[in-house]
Scaffold this motif. Structure first.
Motif, PDB file in Angstrom:
ATOM      1  N   TRP A 100       0.851  -1.206   0.000  1.00  0.00           N
ATOM      2  CA  TRP A 100       0.000   0.000   0.000  1.00  0.00           C
ATOM      3  C   TRP A 100       0.882   1.249   0.000  1.00  0.00           C
ATOM      4  O   TRP A 100       0.603   2.217  -0.703  1.00  0.00           O
ATOM      5  CB  TRP A 100      -0.904   0.038   1.225  1.00  0.00           C
ATOM      6  N   SER A 101       1.919   1.233   0.818  1.00  0.00           N
ATOM      7  CA  SER A 101       2.793   2.408   0.920  1.00  0.00           C
ATOM      8  C   SER A 101       3.417   2.723  -0.429  1.00  0.00           C
ATOM      9  O   SER A 101       3.480   3.880  -0.853  1.00  0.00           O
ATOM     10  CB  SER A 101       3.869   2.152   1.973  1.00  0.00           C
ATOM     11  N   ARG A 102       3.887   1.683  -1.110  1.00  0.00           N
ATOM     12  CA  ARG A 102       4.515   1.885  -2.409  1.00  0.00           C
ATOM     13  C   ARG A 102       3.515   2.455  -3.418  1.00  0.00           C
ATOM     14  O   ARG A 102       3.815   3.384  -4.160  1.00  0.00           O
ATOM     15  CB  ARG A 102       5.076   0.543  -2.914  1.00  0.00           C
ATOM     16  N   LEU A 103       2.300   1.915  -3.426  1.00  0.00           N
ATOM     17  CA  LEU A 103       1.299   2.379  -4.386  1.00  0.00           C
ATOM     18  C   LEU A 103       0.798   3.780  -4.052  1.00  0.00           C
ATOM     19  O   LEU A 103       0.571   4.589  -4.937  1.00  0.00           O
ATOM     20  CB  LEU A 103       0.089   1.431  -4.394  1.00  0.00           C
ATOM     21  N   GLU A 104       0.617   4.034  -2.767  1.00  0.00           N
ATOM     22  CA  GLU A 104      -0.094   5.256  -2.391  1.00  0.00           C
ATOM     23  C   GLU A 104       0.828   6.392  -1.978  1.00  0.00           C
ATOM     24  O   GLU A 104       0.494   7.555  -2.180  1.00  0.00           O
ATOM     25  CB  GLU A 104      -1.074   4.964  -1.252  1.00  0.00           C
ATOM     26  N   ARG A 105       1.953   6.064  -1.386  1.00  0.00           N
ATOM     27  CA  ARG A 105       2.871   7.125  -0.961  1.00  0.00           C
ATOM     28  C   ARG A 105       3.960   7.344  -1.996  1.00  0.00           C
ATOM     29  O   ARG A 105       4.608   8.376  -2.016  1.00  0.00           O
ATOM     30  CB  ARG A 105       3.516   6.786   0.385  1.00  0.00           C
ATOM     31  N   GLY A 106       4.183   6.338  -2.860  1.00  0.00           N
ATOM     32  CA  GLY A 106       5.202   6.481  -3.896  1.00  0.00           C
ATOM     33  C   GLY A 106       6.592   6.359  -3.308  1.00  0.00           C
ATOM     34  O   GLY A 106       6.771   6.122  -2.112  1.00  0.00           O
ATOM     35  N   THR A 107       7.569   6.508  -4.171  1.00  0.00           N
ATOM     36  CA  THR A 107       8.953   6.322  -3.713  1.00  0.00           C
ATOM     37  C   THR A 107       9.543   7.626  -3.197  1.00  0.00           C
ATOM     38  O   THR A 107      10.646   7.638  -2.649  1.00  0.00           O
ATOM     39  CB  THR A 107       9.829   5.799  -4.871  1.00  0.00           C
ATOM     40  N   ASP A 108       8.792   8.728  -3.354  1.00  0.00           N
ATOM     41  CA  ASP A 108       9.310  10.009  -2.875  1.00  0.00           C
ATOM     42  C   ASP A 108       8.963  10.255  -1.409  1.00  0.00           C
ATOM     43  O   ASP A 108       9.483  11.176  -0.790  1.00  0.00           O
ATOM     44  CB  ASP A 108       8.738  11.162  -3.709  1.00  0.00           C
ATOM     45  N   ALA A 109       8.054   9.428  -0.874  1.00  0.00           N
ATOM     46  CA  ALA A 109       7.637   9.621   0.509  1.00  0.00           C
ATOM     47  C   ALA A 109       8.831   9.465   1.442  1.00  0.00           C
ATOM     48  O   ALA A 109       9.770   8.726   1.141  1.00  0.00           O
ATOM     49  CB  ALA A 109       6.555   8.611   0.876  1.00  0.00           C
ATOM     50  N   SER A 110       8.777  10.156   2.546  1.00  0.00           N
ATOM     51  CA  SER A 110       9.869  10.031   3.517  1.00  0.00           C
ATOM     52  C   SER A 110       9.929   8.581   3.964  1.00  0.00           C
ATOM     53  O   SER A 110       8.919   7.980   4.311  1.00  0.00           O
ATOM     54  CB  SER A 110       9.619  10.957   4.702  1.00  0.00           C
ATOM     55  N   PRO A 111      11.126   7.984   3.933  1.00  0.00           N
ATOM     56  CA  PRO A 111      11.234   6.562   4.248  1.00  0.00           C
ATOM     57  C   PRO A 111      10.937   6.298   5.722  1.00  0.00           C
ATOM     58  O   PRO A 111      11.103   7.170   6.565  1.00  0.00           O
ATOM     59  CB  PRO A 111      12.691   6.244   3.931  1.00  0.00           C
ATOM     60  N   ILE A 112      10.465   5.088   5.986  1.00  0.00           N
ATOM     61  CA  ILE A 112      10.228   4.668   7.360  1.00  0.00           C
ATOM     62  C   ILE A 112      11.600   4.434   8.001  1.00  0.00           C
ATOM     63  O   ILE A 112      12.409   3.664   7.493  1.00  0.00           O
ATOM     64  CB  ILE A 112       9.378   3.380   7.358  1.00  0.00           C
ATOM     65  N   GLU A 113      11.813   5.098   9.133  1.00  0.00           N
ATOM     66  CA  GLU A 113      13.128   5.063   9.783  1.00  0.00           C
ATOM     67  C   GLU A 113      13.588   3.628  10.071  1.00  0.00           C
ATOM     68  O   GLU A 113      14.744   3.272   9.817  1.00  0.00           O
ATOM     69  CB  GLU A 113      13.063   5.898  11.070  1.00  0.00           C
ATOM     70  N   ALA A 114      12.668   2.787  10.538  1.00  0.00           N
ATOM     71  CA  ALA A 114      13.047   1.410  10.883  1.00  0.00           C
ATOM     72  C   ALA A 114      13.544   0.647   9.657  1.00  0.00           C
ATOM     73  O   ALA A 114      14.461  -0.173   9.746  1.00  0.00           O
ATOM     74  CB  ALA A 114      11.861   0.682  11.511  1.00  0.00           C
ATOM     75  N   ILE A 115      12.953   0.918   8.481  1.00  0.00           N
ATOM     76  CA  ILE A 115      13.373   0.229   7.262  1.00  0.00           C
ATOM     77  C   ILE A 115      14.738   0.722   6.827  1.00  0.00           C
ATOM     78  O   ILE A 115      15.639  -0.063   6.512  1.00  0.00           O
ATOM     79  CB  ILE A 115      12.359   0.470   6.116  1.00  0.00           C
ATOM     80  N   ALA A 116      14.888   2.041   6.817  1.00  0.00           N
ATOM     81  CA  ALA A 116      16.150   2.623   6.354  1.00  0.00           C
ATOM     82  C   ALA A 116      17.322   2.127   7.195  1.00  0.00           C
ATOM     83  O   ALA A 116      18.343   1.678   6.659  1.00  0.00           O
ATOM     84  CB  ALA A 116      16.061   4.147   6.387  1.00  0.00           C
ATOM     85  N   SER A 117      17.183   2.162   8.511  1.00  0.00           N
ATOM     86  CA  SER A 117      18.318   1.770   9.355  1.00  0.00           C
ATOM     87  C   SER A 117      18.546   0.261   9.276  1.00  0.00           C
ATOM     88  O   SER A 117      19.688  -0.200   9.274  1.00  0.00           O
ATOM     89  CB  SER A 117      18.106   2.226  10.805  1.00  0.00           C
ATOM     90  N   SER A 118      17.476  -0.509   9.158  1.00  0.00           N
ATOM     91  CA  SER A 118      17.638  -1.957   9.030  1.00  0.00           C
ATOM     92  C   SER A 118      18.362  -2.308   7.734  1.00  0.00           C
ATOM     93  O   SER A 118      19.220  -3.203   7.710  1.00  0.00           O
ATOM     94  CB  SER A 118      16.265  -2.619   9.080  1.00  0.00           C
ATOM     95  N   ASN A 119      18.031  -1.616   6.641  1.00  0.00           N
ATOM     96  CA  ASN A 119      18.699  -1.898   5.373  1.00  0.00           C
ATOM     97  C   ASN A 119      20.178  -1.561   5.429  1.00  0.00           C
ATOM     98  O   ASN A 119      21.003  -2.288   4.871  1.00  0.00           O
ATOM     99  CB  ASN A 119      18.025  -1.127   4.232  1.00  0.00           C
ATOM    100  N   ILE A 120      20.503  -0.470   6.084  1.00  0.00           N
ATOM    101  CA  ILE A 120      21.915  -0.106   6.200  1.00  0.00           C
ATOM    102  C   ILE A 120      22.667  -1.202   6.969  1.00  0.00           C
ATOM    103  O   ILE A 120      23.755  -1.622   6.569  1.00  0.00           O
ATOM    104  CB  ILE A 120      22.062   1.273   6.898  1.00  0.00           C
ATOM    105  N   ARG A 121      22.062  -1.682   8.038  1.00  0.00           N
ATOM    106  CA  ARG A 121      22.715  -2.765   8.804  1.00  0.00           C
ATOM    107  C   ARG A 121      22.886  -4.020   7.944  1.00  0.00           C
ATOM    108  O   ARG A 121      23.923  -4.676   7.978  1.00  0.00           O
ATOM    109  CB  ARG A 121      21.894  -3.110  10.059  1.00  0.00           C
ATOM    110  N   LYS A 122      21.857  -4.366   7.162  1.00  0.00           N
ATOM    111  CA  LYS A 122      21.936  -5.571   6.328  1.00  0.00           C
ATOM    112  C   LYS A 122      23.032  -5.429   5.269  1.00  0.00           C
ATOM    113  O   LYS A 122      23.812  -6.362   5.032  1.00  0.00           O
ATOM    114  CB  LYS A 122      20.585  -5.827   5.643  1.00  0.00           C
ATOM    115  N   ILE A 123      23.067  -4.281   4.628  1.00  0.00           N
ATOM    116  CA  ILE A 123      24.059  -4.061   3.573  1.00  0.00           C
ATOM    117  C   ILE A 123      25.471  -4.091   4.163  1.00  0.00           C
ATOM    118  O   ILE A 123      26.385  -4.697   3.585  1.00  0.00           O
ATOM    119  CB  ILE A 123      23.754  -2.730   2.842  1.00  0.00           C
ATOM    120  N   THR A 124      25.646  -3.481   5.310  1.00  0.00           N
ATOM    121  CA  THR A 124      26.958  -3.495   5.966  1.00  0.00           C
ATOM    122  C   THR A 124      27.380  -4.924   6.292  1.00  0.00           C
ATOM    123  O   THR A 124      28.552  -5.300   6.096  1.00  0.00           O
ATOM    124  CB  THR A 124      26.909  -2.645   7.255  1.00  0.00           C
ATOM    125  N   ALA A 125      26.444  -5.725   6.762  1.00  0.00           N
ATOM    126  CA  ALA A 125      26.757  -7.118   7.111  1.00  0.00           C
ATOM    127  C   ALA A 125      27.127  -7.922   5.859  1.00  0.00           C
ATOM    128  O   ALA A 125      28.048  -8.747   5.890  1.00  0.00           O
ATOM    129  CB  ALA A 125      25.573  -7.750   7.834  1.00  0.00           C
TER     130      ALA A 125
END
Lengths: 184, 184
Positions: A100-125
Motif C-alpha cells: 500500500w505504501s509503495r502504491l499510495e505514498r510512492g517512492t518520494d515519501a519520507s522513508p520509514i526510519e526502521a526500514i532505512a536503518s535496518s537496510n543499512i545494517r543488512k548491507i553493511t553485514a
C-alpha cells in the motif's frame, strides 16, 4: 491517567493496523478506526497528527516487529530468505502495508526510519561477508539484498499462481535453492 | 452510431486505466472516469456491468498490451527478464494494476483470462526447453517462471532503495546476471 492514554494509543494502533492492511491509506476511515478502538476520533489527531501520521506509526511498528522476528544472517542468506517467507506467510500484514505504501505514498515519501536503518545494517553485514571472501562480489551488497528479498517474496507477490501450486514446503525449498544459486 | 459507441468505449477505458492505476479499485470514482471520458456514467454500467467489470476490462487490455510488447523467449530467459524490466520502467501502469488487483481483489478473484492463458503458454515453452535439455530441471517450469519474474521486477517492487541507487543500466545488468545464475 497516563496508563489510560498508553492503553488507548495501543488500541488505536491495533485497530489502525487492521484497517490500513485491509483497505490501504486512502481507503482507511479514521471513524472506523476510532470506533473499533472505542476511542474518540480526535485522539487520533492528537496522538498521530493525521491519517498519514497514523499510517507511518503503524507501518514503523510492524516493520520493527518483522525485523525482530526474522533476524538477518548475512552468513546464511538462503536461511534468511526461508525465514522471511515463513514469517510473511503467517503474518502478511507488513507486506500488505509495504505494498500500500509503495502504491499510495510512492517512492518520494519520507522513508520509514526502521526500514532505512535496518537496510543499512543488512548491507553493511553483507559487505563484511564479501570482504571476508564468504560471499561473491559479482553483485553489490545492495543488489544481493534486493535479489534475496525478491526471491523470498516471490510466492507472496506473484499474481500468476495456478490452482494447486501452493505447496508450502516446495515453495520454501525453491527459495533456498534459488538463493544458493545466486550466491554460489 | 456503432462507431460512436466504440469511440466512447475506448475513451472510457483510457480514462479508467488512468484512474485505476492511480487510485486502485476502491479509490477509483466512476463519476471521475465518466467526466474525463466526456461520457454519461450510465454507459459504464451498460458497457462493463460494474466498476469491477470495468477494472477487469482495463486490466485485461493492459495485460494483452504487455504480452504483445514483451515476447516471451524460453530460450533466452535473461533477455526476457531484461525486456520485462525495460517495459515496466517505461510503462508502469500494468504493474500498478497487478498490485492493486492483488491487494484489493485477493487471490480468490477470478483470474484475468489474458494472464492465465499467457502463463500456460510460458510454462509450456519452458517445459519444452527443459525436455530438450536446454534448461535445467532442478526447478519446475512454474518455479522458474516465478523466479524470472521476481528478479525482473525486483527494482520496481523494492521499497528498500537507497537514494542514488537507481542506475538503470546497472539494474538491468544485475537482472540478466541473476537469471543466468538461476538457469546456469
Amino acid at each position: 491517567m497516563a496508563g489510560d492514554a498508553t492503553e488507548t494509543r495501543k488500541k488505536l494502533l491495533a485497530a489502525a493496523t487492521e484497517e490500513f492492511a485491509a483497505r490501504g491509506i486512502a481507503g482507511a476511515r479514521v471513524d472506523r478506526i476510532a470506533a473499533e478502538a472505542g476511542a474518540n476520533k480526535s485522539l487520533i489527531y492528537s496522538y498521530f497528527g493525521s491519517k498519514d501520521g497514523l499510517f507511518a506509526a503503524v507501518y514503523d511498528a510492524q516493520v520493527v516487529l518483522t525485523i525482530d522476528a526474522v533476524p538477518f544472517t548475512a552468513d546464511d542468506l538462503p536461511g534468511y530468505a526461508a525465514r522471511q517467507f515463513d514469517h510473511h506467510r503467517l503474518h502478511p500484514t507488513v507486506q500488505r502495508l509495504t505494498t500500500w505504501s509503495r502504491l499510495e505514498r510512492g517512492t518520494d515519501a519520507s522513508p520509514i526510519e526502521a526500514i532505512a536503518s535496518s537496510n543499512i545494517r543488512k548491507i553493511t553485514a553483507i559487505e563484511a561477508e564479501q570482504a571476508a571472501g564468504r560471499l561473491p562480489t559479482r553483485f553489490s551488497a545492495y543488489e544481493l539484498l534486493s535479489m534475496v528479498l525478491a526471491i523470498a517474496n516471490m510466492w507472496a507477490t506473484g499474481s500468476h499462481q495456478p490452482p494447486g501450486a501452493a505447496d508450502i514446503a516446495r515453495q520454501r525449498q525453491s527459495i533456498i535453492d534459488a538463493v544458493k544459486l545466486l550466491i554460489g
